[in-house]
Design a protein around this motif. Sequence first.
Motif, PDB file in Angstrom:
ATOM      1  N   GLY A   1      -4.378   1.071  -2.383  1.00 18.53           N
ATOM      2  CA  GLY A   1      -4.152   0.240  -1.223  1.00 18.53           C
ATOM      3  C   GLY A   1      -4.776  -1.134  -1.298  1.00 18.53           C
ATOM      4  N   SER A   2      -5.406  -1.502  -2.443  1.00 18.27           N
ATOM      5  CA  SER A   2      -5.955  -2.854  -2.569  1.00 18.27           C
ATOM      6  C   SER A   2      -4.798  -3.828  -2.776  1.00 18.27           C
ATOM      7  CB  SER A   2      -6.941  -2.928  -3.743  1.00 18.27           C
ATOM      8  OG  SER A   2      -6.291  -2.620  -4.955  1.00 18.27           O
ATOM      9  N   MET A   3      -5.086  -5.108  -2.520  1.00 14.20           N
ATOM     10  CA  MET A   3      -4.070  -6.142  -2.650  1.00 14.20           C
ATOM     11  C   MET A   3      -4.415  -7.058  -3.819  1.00 14.20           C
ATOM     12  SD  MET A   3      -1.913  -5.517  -0.153  1.00 14.20           S
ATOM     13  CE  MET A   3      -1.010  -7.016   0.261  1.00 14.20           C
ATOM     14  N   ARG A   4      -3.396  -7.550  -4.478  1.00  7.61           N
ATOM     15  CA  ARG A   4      -3.602  -8.534  -5.543  1.00  7.61           C
ATOM     16  C   ARG A   4      -2.745  -9.758  -5.266  1.00  7.61           C
ATOM     17  NH1 ARG A   4      -0.480  -4.695  -8.709  1.00  7.61           N
ATOM     18  NH2 ARG A   4       1.669  -5.443  -8.961  1.00  7.61           N
TER      19      ARG A   4
ATOM     20  N   ALA B   1       0.714 -11.943  -1.794  1.00 14.82           N
ATOM     21  CA  ALA B   1      -0.135 -10.791  -2.107  1.00 14.82           C
ATOM     22  C   ALA B   1       0.709  -9.537  -1.997  1.00 14.82           C
ATOM     23  CB  ALA B   1      -1.313 -10.716  -1.139  1.00 14.82           C
ATOM     24  N   GLU B   2       0.412  -8.543  -2.822  1.00 14.46           N
ATOM     25  CA  GLU B   2       1.167  -7.286  -2.792  1.00 14.46           C
ATOM     26  C   GLU B   2       0.240  -6.113  -3.090  1.00 14.46           C
ATOM     27  OE1 GLU B   2       3.238  -6.326  -6.903  1.00 14.46           O
ATOM     28  OE2 GLU B   2       3.918  -8.264  -6.145  1.00 14.46           O
ATOM     29  N   PRO B   3       0.629  -4.905  -2.665  1.00 11.45           N
ATOM     30  CA  PRO B   3      -0.209  -3.730  -2.916  1.00 11.45           C
ATOM     31  C   PRO B   3      -0.328  -3.448  -4.415  1.00 11.45           C
ATOM     32  CG  PRO B   3       1.464  -3.267  -1.258  1.00 11.45           C
ATOM     33  CD  PRO B   3       1.816  -4.573  -1.878  1.00 11.45           C
ATOM     34  N   GLU B   4      -1.460  -2.901  -4.783  1.00 10.17           N
ATOM     35  CA  GLU B   4      -1.709  -2.581  -6.179  1.00 10.17           C
ATOM     36  C   GLU B   4      -2.116  -1.119  -6.298  1.00 10.17           C
ATOM     37  OE1 GLU B   4      -3.998  -4.587  -9.915  1.00 10.17           O
ATOM     38  OE2 GLU B   4      -5.030  -4.582  -7.991  1.00 10.17           O
ATOM     39  N   GLY B   5      -1.278  -0.324  -6.955  1.00  5.74           N
ATOM     40  CA  GLY B   5      -1.617   1.079  -7.201  1.00  5.74           C
ATOM     41  C   GLY B   5      -1.687   1.895  -5.925  1.00  5.74           C
ATOM     42  N   ASP B   6      -2.291   3.079  -6.053  1.00  2.00           N
ATOM     43  CA  ASP B   6      -2.378   4.000  -4.927  1.00  2.00           C
ATOM     44  C   ASP B   6      -3.572   3.729  -4.021  1.00  2.00           C
ATOM     45  OD1 ASP B   6      -0.153   5.307  -5.898  1.00  2.00           O
ATOM     46  OD2 ASP B   6      -1.348   6.686  -7.122  1.00  2.00           O
TER      47      ASP B   6
ATOM     48  N   GLU C   1       7.939   4.108   0.347  1.00  2.00           N
ATOM     49  CA  GLU C   1       6.615   4.709   0.144  1.00  2.00           C
ATOM     50  C   GLU C   1       5.512   3.756   0.582  1.00  2.00           C
ATOM     51  OE1 GLU C   1       3.865   6.635  -3.446  1.00  2.00           O
ATOM     52  OE2 GLU C   1       5.930   6.008  -3.834  1.00  2.00           O
ATOM     53  N   ASN C   2       5.655   2.471   0.226  1.00  2.00           N
ATOM     54  CA  ASN C   2       4.659   1.490   0.664  1.00  2.00           C
ATOM     55  C   ASN C   2       4.579   1.427   2.188  1.00  2.00           C
ATOM     56  OD1 ASN C   2       3.940   0.778  -1.930  1.00  2.00           O
ATOM     57  ND2 ASN C   2       5.109  -1.133  -1.953  1.00  2.00           N
ATOM     58  N   ALA C   3       5.757   1.386   2.819  1.00  2.00           N
ATOM     59  CA  ALA C   3       5.790   1.265   4.284  1.00  2.00           C
ATOM     60  C   ALA C   3       5.157   2.472   4.954  1.00  2.00           C
ATOM     61  CB  ALA C   3       7.229   1.095   4.760  1.00  2.00           C
ATOM     62  N   GLU C   4       5.372   3.653   4.380  1.00  2.00           N
ATOM     63  CA  GLU C   4       4.765   4.862   4.950  1.00  2.00           C
ATOM     64  C   GLU C   4       3.242   4.797   4.907  1.00  2.00           C
ATOM     65  OE1 GLU C   4       6.585   7.910   2.627  1.00  2.00           O
ATOM     66  OE2 GLU C   4       8.366   8.049   3.926  1.00  2.00           O
ATOM     67  N   ASN C   5       2.736   4.000   3.967  1.00  2.00           N
ATOM     68  CA  ASN C   5       1.288   3.831   3.837  1.00  2.00           C
ATOM     69  C   ASN C   5       0.803   2.507   4.409  1.00  2.00           C
ATOM     70  OD1 ASN C   5       0.329   6.261   2.177  1.00  2.00           O
ATOM     71  ND2 ASN C   5       2.045   5.523   0.943  1.00  2.00           N
ATOM     72  N   ASP C   6       1.677   1.851   5.203  1.00  2.00           N
ATOM     73  CA  ASP C   6       1.340   0.563   5.820  1.00  2.00           C
ATOM     74  C   ASP C   6       0.950  -0.483   4.790  1.00  2.00           C
ATOM     75  OD1 ASP C   6       1.860   1.376   8.457  1.00  2.00           O
ATOM     76  OD2 ASP C   6      -0.145   2.234   8.657  1.00  2.00           O
ATOM     77  N   LEU C   7       1.694  -0.515   3.692  1.00  2.00           N
ATOM     78  CA  LEU C   7       1.453  -1.478   2.630  1.00  2.00           C
ATOM     79  C   LEU C   7       2.655  -2.399   2.523  1.00  2.00           C
ATOM     80  CD1 LEU C   7      -0.008   0.920  -0.094  1.00  2.00           C
ATOM     81  CD2 LEU C   7      -1.277  -0.559   1.479  1.00  2.00           C
TER      82      LEU C   7
ATOM     83  N   ASP D   1      -4.581 -13.841   2.156  1.00  2.00           N
ATOM     84  CA  ASP D   1      -5.831 -14.093   1.456  1.00  2.00           C
ATOM     85  C   ASP D   1      -6.419 -12.806   0.908  1.00  2.00           C
ATOM     86  OD1 ASP D   1      -7.786 -14.512   4.519  1.00  2.00           O
ATOM     87  OD2 ASP D   1      -6.506 -12.908   3.794  1.00  2.00           O
ATOM     88  N   GLY D   2      -5.539 -11.815   0.676  1.00  2.00           N
ATOM     89  CA  GLY D   2      -6.012 -10.564   0.108  1.00  2.00           C
ATOM     90  C   GLY D   2      -6.406 -10.733  -1.334  1.00  2.00           C
ATOM     91  N   GLY D   3      -7.422 -10.048  -1.777  1.00  2.00           N
ATOM     92  CA  GLY D   3      -7.849 -10.066  -3.158  1.00  2.00           C
ATOM     93  C   GLY D   3      -7.855  -8.660  -3.691  1.00  2.00           C
ATOM     94  N   GLY D   4      -8.362  -8.500  -4.906  1.00  2.00           N
ATOM     95  CA  GLY D   4      -8.329  -7.191  -5.516  1.00  2.00           C
ATOM     96  C   GLY D   4      -9.083  -6.140  -4.731  1.00  2.00           C
TER      97      GLY D   4
END
Length: 215
Positions: free
Chosen positions: A176-179, A169-174, A129-135, A53-56
Amino acid sequence: MPRRLLSAAAACTLLLGLAACGEGGDGPVTTPPPSIDISGSSDGGGDDGAASDGGGDDAPSSAAPEVPAPDPADYPGMDENTPEGAEQAFRYYMALMIWGYQTGSVDELDARSAEGCNTCSHNSEIIVENAENDLFWSPTVLEDVGLNNYPSADYDYEIGYVFYIGAHAEPEGDGGSMREEPRTEYTAVGVMRWVDAGWEVVAIELEQTGEPSDA
């Protein structure tokens, strides 16, 4: 499995000049699926996975979802030197990629890609890279639509694969927000080469071939 051979054949003809594709590259380098799009903008979406249920403006998940790895038993013959084996090996590779975005795992993915596959390495780098940032992507799955094989001028086979990536939902940009990404159809073409008693992916091209939907 339902087959849309015309879609796959058209993808092989129109998306790639695969005969001209050498080990040094694999056409336009795409971004990760669904960010693996040719235009560079997010074309995300796909199968009926459970979207978060992540949003922008929502914070990303700090832990990878518990998603089981693709089961090799679901890809019969993928380690056989046959056209059908090449098809199943490419299906398995794409399932590993989508699973990698959900879990951060790339070991098996990397083991099945050629050193010169730019799209392969690009996606692995983003997953790490995403995993290193917990994304991580929220849970989703692939839904098969069509699959076929074609002789390759320079390698063994080109595989046309039409599928959906489910809503997620997936990470968006640097930041860390989700879209949220809707369920969307894609066509992938993979160049496959038989080496050391197994298939490896030499090149990949992917394009969104259907409008996003909630179905």
